[in-house]
Motif scaffolding. Structure first.
Motif, PDB file in Angstrom:
ATOM      1  N   LYS A  18       0.866  -1.348  -0.118  1.00 52.43           N
ATOM      2  CA  LYS A  18       0.003   0.049   0.069  1.00 52.43           C
ATOM      3  C   LYS A  18       0.649   1.114  -0.107  1.00 52.43           C
ATOM      4  O   LYS A  18       1.894   1.159   0.432  1.00 52.43           O
ATOM      5  CB  LYS A  18      -0.784  -0.141   1.353  1.00 52.43           C
ATOM      6  CG  LYS A  18      -2.412  -1.051   1.170  1.00 52.43           C
ATOM      7  CD  LYS A  18      -2.947  -0.547   2.427  1.00 52.43           C
ATOM      8  CE  LYS A  18      -3.786  -1.605   2.513  1.00 52.43           C
ATOM      9  NZ  LYS A  18      -4.657  -1.561   4.044  1.00 52.43           N
ATOM     10  N   PHE A  19       0.343   2.398  -0.576  1.00 52.69           N
ATOM     11  CA  PHE A  19       1.060   3.554  -0.571  1.00 52.69           C
ATOM     12  C   PHE A  19       2.360   3.495  -1.091  1.00 52.69           C
ATOM     13  O   PHE A  19       3.419   4.157  -0.446  1.00 52.69           O
ATOM     14  CB  PHE A  19       0.892   4.142   0.877  1.00 52.69           C
ATOM     15  CG  PHE A  19      -0.486   4.394   1.445  1.00 52.69           C
ATOM     16  CD1 PHE A  19      -1.492   5.050   0.659  1.00 52.69           C
ATOM     17  CD2 PHE A  19      -0.836   3.767   2.514  1.00 52.69           C
ATOM     18  CE1 PHE A  19      -2.919   5.076   1.131  1.00 52.69           C
ATOM     19  CE2 PHE A  19      -2.165   3.759   3.148  1.00 52.69           C
ATOM     20  CZ  PHE A  19      -3.224   4.503   2.362  1.00 52.69           C
ATOM     21  N   THR A  20       2.824   2.855  -2.066  1.00 54.41           N
ATOM     22  CA  THR A  20       3.890   3.075  -2.727  1.00 54.41           C
ATOM     23  C   THR A  20       4.144   3.727  -4.066  1.00 54.41           C
ATOM     24  O   THR A  20       5.268   4.093  -4.592  1.00 54.41           O
ATOM     25  CB  THR A  20       4.335   1.611  -2.911  1.00 54.41           C
ATOM     26  OG1 THR A  20       3.300   1.154  -3.842  1.00 54.41           O
ATOM     27  CG2 THR A  20       4.679   0.423  -1.657  1.00 54.41           C
ATOM     28  N   GLY A  21       2.867   4.382  -4.422  1.00 48.52           N
ATOM     29  CA  GLY A  21       2.830   5.358  -5.665  1.00 48.52           C
ATOM     30  C   GLY A  21       2.316   4.399  -7.023  1.00 48.52           C
ATOM     31  O   GLY A  21       2.634   4.968  -8.056  1.00 48.52           O
ATOM     32  N   LYS A  22       1.690   3.310  -6.757  1.00 45.74           N
ATOM     33  CA  LYS A  22       1.105   2.481  -7.799  1.00 45.74           C
ATOM     34  C   LYS A  22       0.074   3.380  -8.563  1.00 45.74           C
ATOM     35  O   LYS A  22       0.198   3.376  -9.874  1.00 45.74           O
ATOM     36  CB  LYS A  22       0.475   1.237  -7.441  1.00 45.74           C
ATOM     37  CG  LYS A  22       1.302   0.244  -6.457  1.00 45.74           C
ATOM     38  CD  LYS A  22       0.430  -0.927  -6.035  1.00 45.74           C
ATOM     39  CE  LYS A  22      -0.425  -0.736  -5.004  1.00 45.74           C
ATOM     40  NZ  LYS A  22      -0.014   0.037  -3.846  1.00 45.74           N
ATOM     41  N   THR A  23      -0.978   3.894  -8.048  1.00 47.24           N
ATOM     42  CA  THR A  23      -1.875   4.855  -8.659  1.00 47.24           C
ATOM     43  C   THR A  23      -1.257   6.140  -9.455  1.00 47.24           C
ATOM     44  O   THR A  23      -1.728   6.195 -10.563  1.00 47.24           O
ATOM     45  CB  THR A  23      -3.127   5.116  -7.757  1.00 47.24           C
ATOM     46  OG1 THR A  23      -3.700   3.740  -7.166  1.00 47.24           O
ATOM     47  CG2 THR A  23      -4.232   5.744  -8.735  1.00 47.24           C
ATOM     48  N   THR A  24      -0.207   6.633  -8.789  1.00 45.76           N
ATOM     49  CA  THR A  24       0.442   7.840  -9.298  1.00 45.76           C
ATOM     50  C   THR A  24       0.968   7.314 -10.611  1.00 45.76           C
ATOM     51  O   THR A  24       0.739   8.068 -11.499  1.00 45.76           O
ATOM     52  CB  THR A  24       1.349   8.355  -8.295  1.00 45.76           C
ATOM     53  OG1 THR A  24       0.810   8.519  -6.858  1.00 45.76           O
ATOM     54  CG2 THR A  24       1.952   9.275  -8.708  1.00 45.76           C
ATOM     55  N   GLY A  52      -3.484   8.217  -3.160  1.00 50.02           N
ATOM     56  CA  GLY A  52      -3.235   8.691  -1.636  1.00 50.02           C
ATOM     57  C   GLY A  52      -4.584   8.209  -0.880  1.00 50.02           C
ATOM     58  O   GLY A  52      -4.834   8.430   0.167  1.00 50.02           O
ATOM     59  N   GLY A  66      -6.105   4.534  -1.455  1.00 45.07           N
ATOM     60  CA  GLY A  66      -6.114   3.076  -1.434  1.00 45.07           C
ATOM     61  C   GLY A  66      -7.389   2.684  -2.361  1.00 45.07           C
ATOM     62  O   GLY A  66      -7.248   3.241  -3.507  1.00 45.07           O
ATOM     63  N   ASP A  86       7.583  10.831   3.153  1.00 47.77           N
ATOM     64  CA  ASP A  86       6.639  11.488   2.781  1.00 47.77           C
ATOM     65  C   ASP A  86       5.161  11.189   3.702  1.00 47.77           C
ATOM     66  O   ASP A  86       3.988  11.289   3.353  1.00 47.77           O
ATOM     67  CB  ASP A  86       5.713  11.145   1.431  1.00 47.77           C
ATOM     68  CG  ASP A  86       5.122  12.438   0.655  1.00 47.77           C
ATOM     69  OD1 ASP A  86       5.134  13.620   1.203  1.00 47.77           O
ATOM     70  OD2 ASP A  86       4.221  12.365  -0.163  1.00 47.77           O
ATOM     71  N   TYR A 109       4.433   8.512   5.107  1.00 45.21           N
ATOM     72  CA  TYR A 109       4.003   7.082   5.379  1.00 45.21           C
ATOM     73  C   TYR A 109       5.034   6.308   6.168  1.00 45.21           C
ATOM     74  O   TYR A 109       4.614   5.072   6.197  1.00 45.21           O
ATOM     75  CB  TYR A 109       3.978   6.667   3.763  1.00 45.21           C
ATOM     76  CG  TYR A 109       2.680   7.367   3.116  1.00 45.21           C
ATOM     77  CD1 TYR A 109       1.433   7.075   3.269  1.00 45.21           C
ATOM     78  CD2 TYR A 109       2.994   8.262   2.284  1.00 45.21           C
ATOM     79  CE1 TYR A 109       0.485   7.401   2.608  1.00 45.21           C
ATOM     80  CE2 TYR A 109       1.965   8.815   1.477  1.00 45.21           C
ATOM     81  CZ  TYR A 109       0.821   8.350   1.709  1.00 45.21           C
ATOM     82  OH  TYR A 109      -0.543   8.863   1.124  1.00 45.21           O
ATOM     83  N   ASN A 141      10.334   3.682  -6.497  1.00 46.64           N
ATOM     84  CA  ASN A 141       9.907   5.071  -6.219  1.00 46.64           C
ATOM     85  C   ASN A 141      10.509   5.938  -4.994  1.00 46.64           C
ATOM     86  O   ASN A 141      10.283   5.533  -3.871  1.00 46.64           O
ATOM     87  CB  ASN A 141       8.251   4.839  -6.289  1.00 46.64           C
ATOM     88  CG  ASN A 141       7.881   6.202  -6.266  1.00 46.64           C
ATOM     89  OD1 ASN A 141       8.287   7.306  -6.890  1.00 46.64           O
ATOM     90  ND2 ASN A 141       6.283   6.001  -6.026  1.00 46.64           N
TER      91      ASN A 141
HETATM   92  N1  LIG Z   1       7.311  12.016  -2.095  1.00 49.06           N
HETATM   93  C1  LIG Z   1       6.626  11.148  -2.924  1.00 49.06           C
HETATM   94  N2  LIG Z   1       5.328  10.937  -2.779  1.00 49.06           N
HETATM   95  C2  LIG Z   1       4.857  10.182  -3.701  1.00 49.06           C
HETATM   96  C3  LIG Z   1       5.616   9.554  -4.611  1.00 49.06           C
HETATM   97  N3  LIG Z   1       4.789   8.701  -5.477  1.00 49.06           N
HETATM   98  C4  LIG Z   1       3.693   8.680  -4.986  1.00 49.06           C
HETATM   99  N4  LIG Z   1       3.495   9.563  -3.686  1.00 49.06           N
HETATM  100  C5  LIG Z   1       2.631   9.925  -2.845  1.00 49.06           C
HETATM  101  O1  LIG Z   1       2.286   8.645  -2.276  1.00 49.06           O
HETATM  102  C6  LIG Z   1       0.699   8.715  -2.015  1.00 49.06           C
HETATM  103  C7  LIG Z   1       0.445   7.294  -2.287  1.00 49.06           C
HETATM  104  O2  LIG Z   1       0.563   7.201  -3.716  1.00 49.06           O
HETATM  105  P1  LIG Z   1      -0.622   6.172  -4.667  1.00 49.06           P
HETATM  106  O3  LIG Z   1      -0.370   6.386  -6.107  1.00 49.06           O
HETATM  107  O4  LIG Z   1      -2.018   6.415  -4.168  1.00 49.06           O
HETATM  108  O5  LIG Z   1      -0.094   5.015  -3.825  1.00 49.06           O
HETATM  109  P2  LIG Z   1      -0.793   3.398  -4.159  1.00 49.06           P
HETATM  110  O6  LIG Z   1       0.166   2.545  -4.222  1.00 49.06           O
HETATM  111  O7  LIG Z   1      -1.700   3.639  -5.191  1.00 49.06           O
HETATM  112  O8  LIG Z   1      -1.533   3.235  -2.751  1.00 49.06           O
HETATM  113  P3  LIG Z   1      -2.598   2.038  -2.624  1.00 49.06           P
HETATM  114  O9  LIG Z   1      -3.528   2.182  -3.717  1.00 49.06           O
HETATM  115  O10 LIG Z   1      -3.510   2.580  -1.405  1.00 49.06           O
HETATM  116  O11 LIG Z   1      -1.998   1.129  -2.418  1.00 49.06           O
HETATM  117  C8  LIG Z   1       0.131   9.632  -2.531  1.00 49.06           C
HETATM  118  O12 LIG Z   1      -0.098  10.788  -1.581  1.00 49.06           O
HETATM  119  C9  LIG Z   1       1.327  10.197  -3.257  1.00 49.06           C
HETATM  120  O13 LIG Z   1       1.454  11.453  -3.947  1.00 49.06           O
HETATM  121  C10 LIG Z   1       7.019   9.927  -5.021  1.00 49.06           C
HETATM  122  O14 LIG Z   1       7.720   9.478  -5.978  1.00 49.06           O
HETATM  123  N5  LIG Z   1       7.309  10.886  -3.902  1.00 49.06           N
END
Ligand SMILES: Nc1nc2c(ncn2[C@@H]2O[C@H](COP(=O)(O)OP(=O)(O)OP(=O)(O)O)[C@@H](O)[C@H]2O)c(=O)[nH]1
Ligand SMILES: [Mg+2]
Length: 351
Positions: free
Chosen positions: A9-15, A28, A30, A105, A107, A199
């Protein structure tokens, strides 16, 4: 051909998913549902061909991406349910791109090596379960029928079991053609190509130890900052070029990631060119010319006579197709020609 963007979770997958597909999912947050979309495969060669031919239309090769919901670490009930869901989605895709959090960030302290180990273990245990079930089945079959439909399978499964118990992915093994055929029915997870995406926070690239762990875990490693890639993707092409020049970078890291994923699918691009359209097509590596022709249209495969082939580099070196022809760089190839990445093809056919 689908690439699953996976990870904790929260590793930046959706980004990252947003960056490679042009989607605008909230980040951010989930979520429990996967998302899928098609993304263009950036290819500087196609851009260059478009400059040469000035066609009405430029069509890129495509990859389908799946944003797979993340899972937590730890042996909680939620964690187990999330992991099961993750495995179900992972089984359906052709390649995996694991996003690993190297940024804090808010997390918490990142644990990239821990994430690599956690995901690898999930995949390994799931495969081991398949192998053990299969071994049991095969024993039963032998007892009941006195023989086996595929006599080689028990040996193979035992070899897999030993390998997985040693916590190694099956992709490390070399399979003979018989084994490759047997294995095709099982969707083993550790057999799928794995790209590791480190990431990191802006200006804080991962350490050498993390890079090394990533290289050991996956077939390919891409280091990027998903946040920066997101900002880059929002710029106009001119702004993006300016930004990259200022940074002294040739192209966005996300482009490298897309191409790494594309290559991991064991496919390649060939081109067709002309005043109407310059286009990159996708075909399996090792495909023969008629198969490539069939990607364009089934009539071209059915009525295939010859392919007129010019390697991309030869065309660029010569400057024009006519010059390449004059320099004998345009070949006529038959049905047994194995298409190469970057080939520019013109199919001669008759139906
Ligand atoms: N500082 C920093 N923050 C990042 C980076 N990539 C993503 N984030 C932040 O991390 C948070 C989670 O990003 P998501 O892309 O939602 O992560 P996810 O892996 O899809 O999360 P889940 O779907 O909950 O598992 C968001 O607030 C993003 O803005 C990065 O390269 N650097
Ligand atoms: Mg997400």
């Amino acid at each position: 051909m689908e690439v699953g963007i996976v990870g904790l979770k929260f590793t930046g997958k959706t980004t990252l998913y947003n960056v490679v597909t042009g989607a605008a999912l909230p980040t951010g947050q989930g979520g429990v549902d996967p998302h899928r979309a098609i993304g263009k495969v950036p290819d500087a060669r196609l851009d260059h061909l478009a400059q040469l031919y000035r066609p009405k239309r430029v069509v890129h090769a495509q990859v389908e991406w799946v944003d797979v919901p993340g899972f937590g670490s730890g042996a909680t009930t939620d964690g187990a349910r999330e992991a099961t869901r993750f495995l179900e989605h992972a089984r359906r895709v052709d390649a995996l791109a694991q996003v690993v959090r190297c940024f804090d960030d808010g997390y918490g302290a990142p644990d990239p090596i821990g994430e690599l180990t956690t995901l690898a273990l999930e995949l390994t245990v799931a495969d081991l379960q398949i192998v053990e079930n299969r071994i049991e089945r095969l024993e039963k079959e032998r007892r009941l029928k006195g023989k086996l439909a595929s006599p080689l399978e028990p040996q193979m499964m035992e070899r897999f079991r030993a390998h997985l118990e040693g916590e190694h992915p099956l992709r490390e093994l070399t399979l003979n053609p018989d084994e490759a055929k047997l294995v095709a029915g099982y969707a083993f997870l550790t057999l799928k190509p794995l790209i590791v995406v480190l990431n990191h926070a802006e200006g804080e690239p991962p350490t050498a130890a993390v890079e090394a762990a990533a290289r050991a875990a996956g077939a390919e490693v891409v280091t990027l900052c998903a946040k920066v890639e997101e900002e880059l993707a929002a710029l106009t092409p001119e702004e993006a070029r300016e930004f990259l020049t200022d940074m002294g970078i040739a192209e966005p890291a996300a482009h490298r990631m897309i191409r790494a994923a594309y290559a991991a699918l064991d496919v390649q691009s060939f081109f067709t060119v002309g005043p109407d359209e310059c286009r990159a097509w996708t075909v399996r590596r090792g495909a023969f010319a008629p198969t490539a022709a069939g990607v364009i249209h089934s009539d071209l495969e059915r009525g295939f006579i010859r392919a007129e082939v010019c390697a991309y580099d030869d065309l660029v070196a010569a400057g024009t197709h006519a010059a390449a022809k004059a320099a004998s760089k345009v070949r006529l190839e038959g049905k047994s020609y194995v298409v190469q990445d970057g080939d520019i093809l013109e199919i001669r056919f008759s139906v």
